[in-house]
Design an enzyme around this catalytic site. Structure first.
Site, PDB file in Angstrom:
ATOM      1  N   GLU A 141      21.523 -36.379   5.124  1.00 36.64           N
ATOM      2  CA  GLU A 141      20.454 -36.546   4.079  1.00 36.64           C
ATOM      3  C   GLU A 141      19.415 -36.019   4.531  1.00 36.64           C
ATOM      4  O   GLU A 141      19.362 -35.492   5.619  1.00 36.64           O
ATOM      5  CB  GLU A 141      19.923 -37.875   3.426  1.00 36.64           C
ATOM      6  CG  GLU A 141      20.582 -39.185   2.770  1.00 36.64           C
ATOM      7  CD  GLU A 141      19.947 -40.323   2.377  1.00 36.64           C
ATOM      8  OE1 GLU A 141      20.190 -40.438   1.699  1.00 36.64           O
ATOM      9  OE2 GLU A 141      20.594 -41.403   3.177  1.00 36.64           O
ATOM     10  N   CYS A 154      12.655 -32.141   6.181  1.00 30.91           N
ATOM     11  CA  CYS A 154      13.185 -33.105   7.340  1.00 30.91           C
ATOM     12  C   CYS A 154      15.257 -33.252   7.057  1.00 30.91           C
ATOM     13  O   CYS A 154      15.459 -33.481   5.971  1.00 30.91           O
ATOM     14  CB  CYS A 154      12.353 -34.702   6.635  1.00 30.91           C
ATOM     15  SG  CYS A 154      13.867 -35.772   7.384  1.00 30.91           S
ATOM     16  N   CYS A 161      24.330 -42.388  14.556  1.00 28.30           N
ATOM     17  CA  CYS A 161      23.279 -41.191  15.880  1.00 28.30           C
ATOM     18  C   CYS A 161      23.915 -42.092  17.197  1.00 28.30           C
ATOM     19  O   CYS A 161      24.456 -43.767  17.077  1.00 28.30           O
ATOM     20  CB  CYS A 161      22.094 -41.648  15.636  1.00 28.30           C
ATOM     21  SG  CYS A 161      20.732 -41.613  17.100  1.00 28.30           S
ATOM     22  N   CYS A 165      18.766 -47.006  19.096  1.00 32.21           N
ATOM     23  CA  CYS A 165      18.142 -47.642  19.166  1.00 32.21           C
ATOM     24  C   CYS A 165      17.554 -49.139  18.061  1.00 32.21           C
ATOM     25  O   CYS A 165      18.417 -49.439  17.381  1.00 32.21           O
ATOM     26  CB  CYS A 165      16.218 -46.877  18.377  1.00 32.21           C
ATOM     27  SG  CYS A 165      16.211 -45.837  19.609  1.00 32.21           S
ATOM     28  N   CYS A 168      16.374 -49.131  13.995  1.00 29.33           N
ATOM     29  CA  CYS A 168      17.054 -48.096  13.227  1.00 29.33           C
ATOM     30  C   CYS A 168      18.387 -48.118  13.033  1.00 29.33           C
ATOM     31  O   CYS A 168      19.085 -48.325  13.468  1.00 29.33           O
ATOM     32  CB  CYS A 168      16.782 -46.873  14.118  1.00 29.33           C
ATOM     33  SG  CYS A 168      17.194 -45.335  13.101  1.00 29.33           S
ATOM     34  N   GLY A 216      20.252 -39.185  13.295  1.00 30.86           N
ATOM     35  CA  GLY A 216      20.988 -38.605  14.425  1.00 30.86           C
ATOM     36  C   GLY A 216      19.843 -38.438  15.606  1.00 30.86           C
ATOM     37  O   GLY A 216      18.383 -37.972  15.251  1.00 30.86           O
ATOM     38  N   GLU A 217      19.730 -37.350  16.750  1.00 31.39           N
ATOM     39  CA  GLU A 217      18.963 -37.349  17.691  1.00 31.39           C
ATOM     40  C   GLU A 217      19.643 -35.877  18.490  1.00 31.39           C
ATOM     41  O   GLU A 217      20.344 -35.668  19.126  1.00 31.39           O
ATOM     42  CB  GLU A 217      20.008 -38.656  19.012  1.00 31.39           C
ATOM     43  CG  GLU A 217      18.805 -37.599  20.595  1.00 31.39           C
ATOM     44  CD  GLU A 217      17.415 -37.433  20.673  1.00 31.39           C
ATOM     45  OE1 GLU A 217      16.686 -39.101  19.994  1.00 31.39           O
ATOM     46  OE2 GLU A 217      17.011 -37.090  20.674  1.00 31.39           O
ATOM     47  N   SER A 250      12.144 -34.104  17.609  1.00 33.81           N
ATOM     48  CA  SER A 250      12.329 -35.229  17.723  1.00 33.81           C
ATOM     49  C   SER A 250      12.423 -36.040  18.475  1.00 33.81           C
ATOM     50  O   SER A 250      14.295 -35.806  17.871  1.00 33.81           O
ATOM     51  CB  SER A 250      11.634 -36.481  16.237  1.00 33.81           C
ATOM     52  OG  SER A 250      11.528 -37.090  16.443  1.00 33.81           O
ATOM     53  N   SER A 273      10.044 -39.949  20.642  1.00 31.44           N
ATOM     54  CA  SER A 273       9.892 -41.440  19.746  1.00 31.44           C
ATOM     55  C   SER A 273       9.397 -42.043  20.718  1.00 31.44           C
ATOM     56  O   SER A 273      11.023 -42.600  21.216  1.00 31.44           O
ATOM     57  CB  SER A 273      10.992 -41.529  19.169  1.00 31.44           C
ATOM     58  OG  SER A 273      11.294 -40.284  17.926  1.00 31.44           O
ATOM     59  N   LEU A 274       8.857 -42.660  21.444  1.00 26.91           N
ATOM     60  CA  LEU A 274       7.977 -43.070  22.261  1.00 26.91           C
ATOM     61  C   LEU A 274       8.120 -45.346  22.010  1.00 26.91           C
ATOM     62  O   LEU A 274       8.944 -45.617  22.630  1.00 26.91           O
ATOM     63  CB  LEU A 274       6.755 -43.499  23.088  1.00 26.91           C
ATOM     64  CG  LEU A 274       6.468 -43.157  24.643  1.00 26.91           C
ATOM     65  CD1 LEU A 274       6.927 -42.464  25.076  1.00 26.91           C
ATOM     66  CD2 LEU A 274       4.522 -43.176  24.587  1.00 26.91           C
ATOM     67  N   HIS A 275       7.278 -45.582  21.139  1.00 28.51           N
ATOM     68  CA  HIS A 275       7.708 -46.931  20.320  1.00 28.51           C
ATOM     69  C   HIS A 275       7.099 -47.806  21.703  1.00 28.51           C
ATOM     70  O   HIS A 275       6.503 -49.170  21.259  1.00 28.51           O
ATOM     71  CB  HIS A 275       8.786 -46.716  20.052  1.00 28.51           C
ATOM     72  CG  HIS A 275       9.342 -46.035  19.020  1.00 28.51           C
ATOM     73  ND1 HIS A 275       8.612 -46.035  18.321  1.00 28.51           N
ATOM     74  CD2 HIS A 275      10.113 -45.527  18.786  1.00 28.51           C
ATOM     75  CE1 HIS A 275       9.175 -45.066  17.485  1.00 28.51           C
ATOM     76  NE2 HIS A 275      10.303 -44.834  17.532  1.00 28.51           N
ATOM     77  N   ASN A 349       9.427 -49.875   8.961  1.00 25.25           N
ATOM     78  CA  ASN A 349      10.464 -50.498   8.239  1.00 25.25           C
ATOM     79  C   ASN A 349      11.244 -51.377   8.133  1.00 25.25           C
ATOM     80  O   ASN A 349      12.441 -50.315   9.160  1.00 25.25           O
ATOM     81  CB  ASN A 349      11.059 -48.933   7.682  1.00 25.25           C
ATOM     82  CG  ASN A 349       9.773 -47.667   7.131  1.00 25.25           C
ATOM     83  OD1 ASN A 349       8.738 -47.428   6.635  1.00 25.25           O
ATOM     84  ND2 ASN A 349      10.264 -47.050   8.092  1.00 25.25           N
ATOM     85  N   CYS A 392      11.687 -44.636   7.444  1.00 26.91           N
ATOM     86  CA  CYS A 392      12.268 -44.262   8.962  1.00 26.91           C
ATOM     87  C   CYS A 392      13.149 -45.030   9.141  1.00 26.91           C
ATOM     88  O   CYS A 392      13.182 -46.281   9.220  1.00 26.91           O
ATOM     89  CB  CYS A 392      10.809 -43.785   9.714  1.00 26.91           C
ATOM     90  SG  CYS A 392       9.855 -42.430   9.576  1.00 26.91           S
TER      91      CYS A 392
HETATM   92  N1  SAH Z   1      16.717 -39.507  17.217  1.00 27.95           N
HETATM   93  C1  SAH Z   1      15.287 -38.774  16.815  1.00 27.95           C
HETATM   94  C2  SAH Z   1      14.819 -38.297  15.468  1.00 27.95           C
HETATM   95  C3  SAH Z   1      14.882 -39.270  14.320  1.00 27.95           C
HETATM   96  S1  SAH Z   1      13.407 -39.783  13.886  1.00 27.95           S
HETATM   97  C4  SAH Z   1      14.540 -39.649  17.512  1.00 27.95           C
HETATM   98  O1  SAH Z   1      14.251 -40.672  17.809  1.00 27.95           O
HETATM   99  O2  SAH Z   1      13.065 -39.382  17.497  1.00 27.95           O
HETATM  100  C5  SAH Z   1      12.999 -41.435  13.049  1.00 27.95           C
HETATM  101  C6  SAH Z   1      11.833 -41.807  13.702  1.00 27.95           C
HETATM  102  O3  SAH Z   1      11.749 -43.028  12.912  1.00 27.95           O
HETATM  103  C7  SAH Z   1      11.860 -41.788  15.252  1.00 27.95           C
HETATM  104  O4  SAH Z   1      10.934 -41.576  15.711  1.00 27.95           O
HETATM  105  C8  SAH Z   1      12.886 -43.323  14.806  1.00 27.95           C
HETATM  106  O5  SAH Z   1      12.260 -44.201  16.252  1.00 27.95           O
HETATM  107  C9  SAH Z   1      12.482 -43.799  13.981  1.00 27.95           C
HETATM  108  N2  SAH Z   1      12.116 -45.177  13.350  1.00 27.95           N
HETATM  109  C10 SAH Z   1      13.828 -45.643  13.579  1.00 27.95           C
HETATM  110  N3  SAH Z   1      14.155 -46.881  12.633  1.00 27.95           N
HETATM  111  C11 SAH Z   1      12.439 -46.907  12.309  1.00 27.95           C
HETATM  112  C12 SAH Z   1      12.018 -48.037  11.778  1.00 27.95           C
HETATM  113  N4  SAH Z   1      12.872 -48.693  10.997  1.00 27.95           N
HETATM  114  N5  SAH Z   1      10.692 -47.814  10.643  1.00 27.95           N
HETATM  115  C13 SAH Z   1       9.797 -46.566  11.580  1.00 27.95           C
HETATM  116  N6  SAH Z   1      10.264 -46.051  12.330  1.00 27.95           N
HETATM  117  C14 SAH Z   1      11.791 -46.168  13.216  1.00 27.95           C
END
Ligand code: SAH
Length: 436
Positions: A141, A154, A161, A165, A168, A216-217, A250, A273-275, A349, A392
Site C-alpha cells: 500500500e 508514504c 516485514c 515489532c 505492529c 517494510g524495513e 525510517s 523508530s526508537l520507541h 494504534n 501506523c
Molecule cells: N520499518 C521502518 C519503517 C516503518 S515506519 C520503521 O520501523 O521505522 C512505521 C512507523 O510506525 C514506525 O515508527 C513504527 O514503529 C510505527 N508503528 C508500527 N506499529 C504501530 C502502531 N501500532 N502504532 C503506532 N505506530 C506504529
C-alpha cells in the site's frame, strides 16, 4: 514498570538486514503460475524477480538496453522523459517516439508493475490510500496526503516485514519479499500522476515529500531503497527530480546500514523508530534491539546527523504503561538533549491480537512537556486518515471486497500496513476493514 512480555517473543535473528531472508520453503508454487509476462526473471536464489523497468536502471543502462533492441540510445532519454516528466502511462501518448517502436520500447522498459486494486479516500479526497497488486500477486500500500502547500507520499519498501515489532501488524506477518527499485518508484510516480491529472482535490499538484514509512524495513532492502532515492531525486530524464530534503527514510535501527546511508551523500532525513530510551523495553518493542542496543542506534543516528547536517527524527509510539512513564520521558530527554534531533510522538494504534493500548489522556502531553523541558523539540502526529485505517502499523488488512482476498491464495496475501507520516495520517481504528 517494564513492558509485559508478548506471548511469543519474535526471534531476534529474523531481524538481520540485507539480504532479506526467504520465506520458509521459498515462495509458494502458486506464485510461479501467476506470472504476467515473460519479463519477470529468476534471481540468483531461484526467486522470481519483478520485470525489469527503466526505473531500475541508470540512464546509461537504459541507453544500453534500447541499443540492444536496435534503437538509437536517445530513445532511452525520450522514454524516460515520458515516464518521469510527462508521467505518461500509455505508449500511445508517447508521440515523440516513432509509432513503430513505441510498443516495443514500452514492453521492454515500462512493464506494468503495480495494479491499483483498491483506493480509499478521506479528508475530502486529500488523503488517499492505494492497495497495489504486484506482478506476483503480492500486495502493498501507499498513501498520498495532500496538505496546503505540500503533498506527502508514504511508500512501502517490502512486502511484509521481517523486523517482528510486536505492536505492529506488519511485523506479525513476516517478510514475503523486497520490492524492486522500480516498484518503489512507481508508487510515487503513480501519486504524481494522480496529482498532475487533478484527480486530487486542490487542482493540479506535485509530490513534495516521500516517506519510506509504509510496509517494510527500508534499510533491510538497502540497495533498492537507495536506488529509489536516487531515481526520485535525479532530475528528468534520469529521475523524478524531487528534492532529497523532502525524503525521509525510517528504520528500526539497523546500525551498519545507517552508517552506509550516511556515506551515500544523499541528504535525506533519517527517522529512527526508537520507541524506548532503555534496552529493557526496547529489546521487547523493537526486537532488533537485541542486536543493536539503544546507545549504538543513537550513536549511528548522531553520526548520520553530523555527516548530513539533517535533523534526525526519533519516532516514539506511546504505549500505556509500557513506555510512557515520566522517567522514560526524562531518560529520553537526557539522551537527546543538545542533539540534532526531534521527537515524533505517535499515539499507539491498536492492532489485532495485541494487548497493548494507547496512553491515558494527559500522559502524552506530560511526556511531551518533559521532553520540551530538556530542550528537545517534540511533535505529535495528527489524526489524518483515521477513516480509511491509514494508521501506523495497523493496516494488516484483508485485501478484497468485503475483506476477502481477491484472487490469490491466502498464503500470498500481503498483510499490508501503512502508517502516517510525522504530521500525517494516523490511528485507524478498524483493522481488517480495507474494503468499502
Ligand atoms: N520499518 C521502518 C519503517 C516503518 S515506519 C520503521 O520501523 O521505522 C512505521 C512507523 O510506525 C514506525 O515508527 C513504527 O514503529 C510505527 N508503528 C508500527 N506499529 C504501530 C502502531 N501500532 N502504532 C503506532 N505506530 C506504529
Amino acid at each position: 514498570m517494564s513492558p509485559s512480555r508478548p506471548s511469543s517473543p519474535p526471534p531476534a535473528t529474523q531481524a538481520l538486514p540485507d539480504p532479506a531472508p526467504l520465506p520458509p520453503g521459498g515462495l509458494p508454487p502458486g506464485l510461479l503460475g501467476g506470472l504476467d509476462g515473460p519479463a519477470a526473471s529468476r534471481g540468483s536464489r531461484g526467486r522470481v524477480k519483478p520485470p525489469r523497468h527503466l526505473a531500475d536502471l541508470t540512464l546509461p543502462e537504459r541507453r544500453a538496453a534500447v541499443t540492444e533492441l536496435g534503437e538509437r540510445p536517445f530513445r532511452a532519454d525520450q522514454l524516460s522523459r515520458q515516464y518521469f516528466a510527462r508521467l505518461a502511462d500509455d505508449p500511445g501518448e508517447m508521440t515523440d517516439l516513432p509509432q513503430s517502436s513505441r510498443q516495443e520500447l514500452a514492453d521492454a522498459l515500462l512493464p506494468p508493475l503495480l495494479t491499483a486494486e483498491r483506493e480509499l479516500a478521506c479528508d475530502g479526497g486529500t488523503t488517499r490510500k492505494t492497495l497495489w497488486r504486484a506482478f506476483d500477486g503480492a500486495y502493498v500500500e501507499s498513501v498520498l496526503m495532500r496538505y496546503p502547500g505540500r503533498v506527502t507520499m508514504c511508500v512501502s519498501s517490502q512486502v511484509g516485514c521481517g523486523m517482528a515489532c510486536p505492536f505492529c501488524a506488519t511485523g506479525q506477518a513476516g517478510l514475503t519479499r523486497n520490492l524492486s527499485t522500480a516498484e518503489i518508484v512507481e508508487q510515487v510516480v503513480a501519486g504524481a500522476r494522480t496529482l498532475a491529472r487533478s484527480q486530487v482535490p486542490g487542482g493540479p499538484g506535485r509530490v513534495s515529500n516521500v516517506v519510506f514509512m509504509g510496509m517494510g524495513e527500508p534499510l533491510a532492502n538497502y540497495r533498492s531503497v537507495v536506488q529509489a532515492v536516487r531515481r526520485l531525486t535525479e532530475p528528468a530524464p534520469a529521475g523524478l527530480g524531487l528534492s532529497a530534503r523532502g525524503l525521509t527514510v525510517s528504520t528500526v535501527g539497523l546500525v551498519p546500514a545507517i552508517g552506509r546511508l550516511a556515506a551515500e551523500g544523499l541528504p535525506v532525513t533519517l527517522a529512527v523508530s526508537l520507541h524506548a530510551p532503555d534496552d529493557e523495553a526496547r529489546d521487547e518493542l523493537v526486537p532488533v534491539n537485541r542486536r543493536w542496543k539503544v546507545a549504538e542506534v543513537l550513536d549511528a543516528a548522531w553520526r548520520y546527523a553530523d555527516v548530513t547536517r539533517r535533523r534526525v527524527s526519533i519516532e516514539y509510539a506511546l504505549i500505556r504503561d509500557v513506555n510512557d512513564q515520566a522517567w522514560r520521558a526524562d531518560l529520553l530527554g537526557e539522551l537527546l538533549a543538545g542533539r540534532l534531533a526531534h521527537v515524533n510522538l505517535i499515539p499507539l494504534n491498536p492492532t489485532p491480537g495485541s494487548r497493548w493500548t494507547a496512553s491515558r489522556a494527559g500522559t502524552q502531553e506530560e511526556f511531551a512537556a518533559r521532553l520540551t523541558g530538556h530542550g528537545v523539540p517534540v511533535t505529535v502526529r495528527d489524526t489524518r486518515g483515521r477513516e480509511i485505517d491509514g494508521a501506523c502499523g495497523q493496516l494488516a488488512a484483508s485485501v478484497g471486497p468485503g475483506g476477502d482476498p481477491p484472487d490469490p491464495p491466502a498464503a500470498l496475501r500481503a498483510r499490508a500496513v501503512v502508517h502516517r507520516r510525522h504530521t500525517g495520517h494516523s490511528p485507524g481504528t478498524r483493522p481488517g476493514s480495507l474494503g468499502r
